[in-house]
Design a protein around this motif. Sequence first.
Motif, PDB file in Angstrom:
ATOM      1  N   TYR A 125       0.850  -1.417   0.123  1.00 14.85           N
ATOM      2  CA  TYR A 125       0.067   0.043   0.122  1.00 14.85           C
ATOM      3  C   TYR A 125       0.652   1.347   0.037  1.00 14.85           C
ATOM      4  O   TYR A 125       0.604   2.276  -0.803  1.00 14.85           O
ATOM      5  CB  TYR A 125      -0.823  -0.135   1.305  1.00 14.85           C
ATOM      6  CG  TYR A 125      -1.480   1.388   1.452  1.00 14.85           C
ATOM      7  CD1 TYR A 125      -2.619   1.764   0.643  1.00 14.85           C
ATOM      8  CD2 TYR A 125      -1.103   2.272   2.361  1.00 14.85           C
ATOM      9  CE1 TYR A 125      -3.147   2.960   0.403  1.00 14.85           C
ATOM     10  CE2 TYR A 125      -1.545   3.407   2.474  1.00 14.85           C
ATOM     11  CZ  TYR A 125      -2.830   3.994   1.582  1.00 14.85           C
ATOM     12  OH  TYR A 125      -3.300   5.187   1.736  1.00 14.85           O
ATOM     13  N   ASN A 172      -5.429 -11.288  -1.966  1.00 15.27           N
ATOM     14  CA  ASN A 172      -5.539 -10.897  -3.522  1.00 15.27           C
ATOM     15  C   ASN A 172      -4.716 -11.723  -4.351  1.00 15.27           C
ATOM     16  O   ASN A 172      -3.445 -11.973  -4.129  1.00 15.27           O
ATOM     17  CB  ASN A 172      -4.961  -9.508  -3.842  1.00 15.27           C
ATOM     18  CG  ASN A 172      -6.272  -8.407  -3.022  1.00 15.27           C
ATOM     19  OD1 ASN A 172      -7.309  -8.486  -3.224  1.00 15.27           O
ATOM     20  ND2 ASN A 172      -5.577  -7.414  -2.469  1.00 15.27           N
ATOM     21  N   ASP A 197      -9.311  -3.859  -0.896  1.00 15.95           N
ATOM     22  CA  ASP A 197      -8.731  -2.871  -1.368  1.00 15.95           C
ATOM     23  C   ASP A 197      -7.445  -2.414  -0.560  1.00 15.95           C
ATOM     24  O   ASP A 197      -7.350  -2.418   0.657  1.00 15.95           O
ATOM     25  CB  ASP A 197      -9.517  -1.679  -1.399  1.00 15.95           C
ATOM     26  CG  ASP A 197     -10.509  -1.890  -2.677  1.00 15.95           C
ATOM     27  OD1 ASP A 197     -10.368  -2.498  -3.636  1.00 15.95           O
ATOM     28  OD2 ASP A 197     -11.582  -1.032  -2.212  1.00 15.95           O
ATOM     29  N   LYS A 237      -7.303   6.422  -5.491  1.00 15.47           N
ATOM     30  CA  LYS A 237      -8.060   5.600  -4.900  1.00 15.47           C
ATOM     31  C   LYS A 237      -8.645   4.671  -6.014  1.00 15.47           C
ATOM     32  O   LYS A 237      -9.083   3.455  -5.615  1.00 15.47           O
ATOM     33  CB  LYS A 237      -8.926   6.414  -4.116  1.00 15.47           C
ATOM     34  CG  LYS A 237      -8.459   6.726  -2.607  1.00 15.47           C
ATOM     35  CD  LYS A 237      -9.673   7.442  -1.704  1.00 15.47           C
ATOM     36  CE  LYS A 237      -8.935   8.131  -0.392  1.00 15.47           C
ATOM     37  NZ  LYS A 237      -9.986   8.576   0.269  1.00 15.47           N
ATOM     38  N   LEU A 246      -6.335   2.045  -7.261  1.00 14.63           N
ATOM     39  CA  LEU A 246      -6.132   0.857  -6.406  1.00 14.63           C
ATOM     40  C   LEU A 246      -7.313  -0.013  -6.574  1.00 14.63           C
ATOM     41  O   LEU A 246      -7.217  -1.317  -6.255  1.00 14.63           O
ATOM     42  CB  LEU A 246      -6.253   1.293  -4.900  1.00 14.63           C
ATOM     43  CG  LEU A 246      -5.242   2.082  -4.374  1.00 14.63           C
ATOM     44  CD1 LEU A 246      -5.388   2.618  -3.094  1.00 14.63           C
ATOM     45  CD2 LEU A 246      -3.783   1.352  -4.329  1.00 14.63           C
ATOM     46  N   LYS A 247      -8.335   0.267  -7.290  1.00 17.27           N
ATOM     47  CA  LYS A 247      -9.560  -0.575  -7.648  1.00 17.27           C
ATOM     48  C   LYS A 247      -9.272  -1.552  -9.038  1.00 17.27           C
ATOM     49  O   LYS A 247     -10.454  -2.181  -9.493  1.00 17.27           O
ATOM     50  CB  LYS A 247     -10.970   0.054  -7.500  1.00 17.27           C
ATOM     51  CG  LYS A 247     -11.195   0.505  -5.999  1.00 17.27           C
ATOM     52  CD  LYS A 247     -12.505   1.300  -6.180  1.00 17.27           C
ATOM     53  CE  LYS A 247     -12.524   2.121  -5.056  1.00 17.27           C
ATOM     54  NZ  LYS A 247     -12.852   1.295  -3.526  1.00 17.27           N
ATOM     55  N   SER A 280      -5.208  -0.393   1.537  1.00 17.07           N
ATOM     56  CA  SER A 280      -5.227   0.872   2.349  1.00 17.07           C
ATOM     57  C   SER A 280      -4.427   0.627   3.688  1.00 17.07           C
ATOM     58  O   SER A 280      -3.716  -0.377   3.982  1.00 17.07           O
ATOM     59  CB  SER A 280      -6.719   0.895   2.981  1.00 17.07           C
ATOM     60  OG  SER A 280      -6.921   0.026   3.985  1.00 17.07           O
TER      61      SER A 280
END
Length: 794
Positions: free
Chosen positions: A593, A707, A716, A610, A613-614, A718
């Motif tokens: 991250y 993941n 996600d 942000k 990151l998806k 973070s």
Amino acid sequence: MKKFKKVLLIFISFIAVISLLLYGYLLTTKPKYEGEISIKNISKETTVYFDDYGVPHIYADNQKDAMTALGYVHAQDRLWQMELIRRIAPGKLSEIFGTRALKNDKFFIGLGIEENSEKAIAQLDKNGKPYQMAMAYLDGVNQYLENGKTPIEFTILGIKKEKFTLKDVYNTFGYMSFSFAMAQKTDPLITDIKNQYGEEYLKDLGIDYSLNPTRLKISKEQAQQYIEISKSITTLLENSPVPPFIGSNSWVLSPKKTKTGKVLFCNDPHIEYSQPGTWYEAHISCPEYEMYGYYLAGTPFPLLGHNRDYAYGLTMFENDDADLFQEENNPKNENQYKTVTGFENYKIRTKTIKVKDSTSVILKVKETQHGPIINDLIADFKTQKPVSFSWIYTQQPNKILDAVYSLSRAKNIAEFQKGVSYIVAPGLNIMYGDAKNNVAWFTSGKLYKLEKGVNPNLILNGTNGIDDKKQFLDYSKNPSAINPSWNYVYSSNNMPETIDGYNYPGYYLPEDRARRITNLLDNKSDWSKDDVSKMLTDNRSPVSVEVVQELLLVIKANDLSKQEKQAYEVLGKWNGSNNLNDVAPTIYTKLIYFYLKNTYQDEMGEISFKQFLKTHIMKQSIAFQTKNINSPWWDNIDTKNKKETRNEILNLSFKQAVLSLKNQLGTDANSWTWNKVHKVEYKHPLGSVALFKPFFNVGKFEISGTNEVINNTMFDYSDEIEHVVKAGPSTRRIVDFSDIENSWSILPTGQSGNPMSAHYNDQAEMYLQGKFRKMKINKEEIIKTSTKLVFKAK
């Protein structure tokens, strides 16, 4: 004091009575799993056995009776879920949720799914079996709607019951197809990066497909200008009460790869977690047809299934079936847009959105030759030039009902492949194995080539007549493999090999899972059912180990605090596993991250980062960008007169990661186990209300995986103390053609969507532990372990 005690006693008694009355009412809403029910439109008595996990086994004299019974039992367990999913595509969530659902409704109305459904139904053969069987299913649903118990959610929200129609079925398939599409989530971000920083910054993101080395082998022997589009559409899907599809694994082993000399079939579609879960299992048996299938809410034919002859499942192909076009208005007439032949009038669709406890909203949707203008459909995106959304699903003939029917009724592999060819969108990897020792991988989707030099990863020019030229390919060009010489087929959303030298555009996931799957399968030729069950829950990532080793070479080992030394040593010994008691994944995830943030956020800005990151491009860039000493992303553009290096960014990220974990989990790095931070809660749409949360939600649970391992439990990146798992295997299935009656499956929570059912969450612990249960098809065994519900003909 006596008076106070008396009042308190009365109050407690009142609460107790209300609680008993409420509990008594809730008991009346339970599904009926035994006894007799009289229903119309069946020719003979039909028996349904509900096994020990609530799966209905329907025994009927004919398919029509079986489908009517299926509709009824599906509705009694999942009517609330059916109601939700049928409302998304036509924009009717605001009718039950009020203004908070208005953004969702505007967007989906704009896509035109409902209009496409109407057109498809008008062209459907009303004398054909797909139509007749679908209508029998809907008849069963509607008979339950009329005579069955009302789900508690209907009562809480004041939902008026309305009959289900075939358009609801098509709208459901349309919504699920859109949730597969990736262009709207990625293209705006890529366009912004290119416009601001140029082509050099795109190389490390792999949009030229150079970062996709492990590919599916084909065998033919048979300035933040656009980011609000990406951000808003992703948010809509994430907040949708019905979960979108995300990824998946599947592999099918031919007899030469198995201990028994028979085909072994495995599949685990990755879908955003929800409660109830995505799939409803049902087994139908009648003289001319048998299928153990997995059904979406409110749909008559299974997307996954098996019988004694064959098995099938799916993963996402990840091909590009949608494009965004920048249009240009006529400066003298805002009702016209520019084309190569002059200005054309926008087509206007006017829709009324009914909003609970508020006034109705009139929505006017502008459409170009490419598709709807989405500016007015997305919040915070009203000042830019018009952008249209072009989607194959709404532009090509829709044969989805025929397709799904055909997959579940195929007599041989050729018929099955023909059914796959009917699906123009979404793009799917459809996996097949049978009792005759065939294994196959087919892709669905209407594939096309663009003009040379046109980059489909960017927002395209809608006015030049070049960017929108499509050369549609014959279905024979779709990637596939039938009985390949390497004796297995697999897919994990990775990129296929080229055909005729052409890379199919898409949003493919990185090679991590594909490498792990192929390495395991290539090195063993005596696979058993037990072996593949362990493989389905495999948590190892060889790619992450390689990334760690690369990072450790850069980190200055002589300049570390106590916790940093501990973290360094843990990472140095890591084998890539992501089990509950492992420490390394906790450190690795936090490090990744901060690496991503320190590398990309300065150029992208907080909002775009942000969103980045998806995306899939974030996942595939990590292993390659971290090795690239000369990557332009290393420099922090916010620092003046200084150019940061890879070494500086990675050392900074490591120290920030350890400090964050120290503050969140304590000073002993060896205690930072994965189970403390990696957790899942299966959320019901009403579970967001604190009062309802304990009743409707399931969990929170510690969960293994991470993941992009085979056990792909996704979150996600973070700096939060917990990584909230959003998605993962929606079912794990193993079909063993050497012992078909003992094939295995599992669901994340349970079969029923009714909180009062014993089967609402009875599989949750088994799922977390990597266990399985039988998919029963032996009638004698079923009868011994089941309750019995008899449908009598009225």
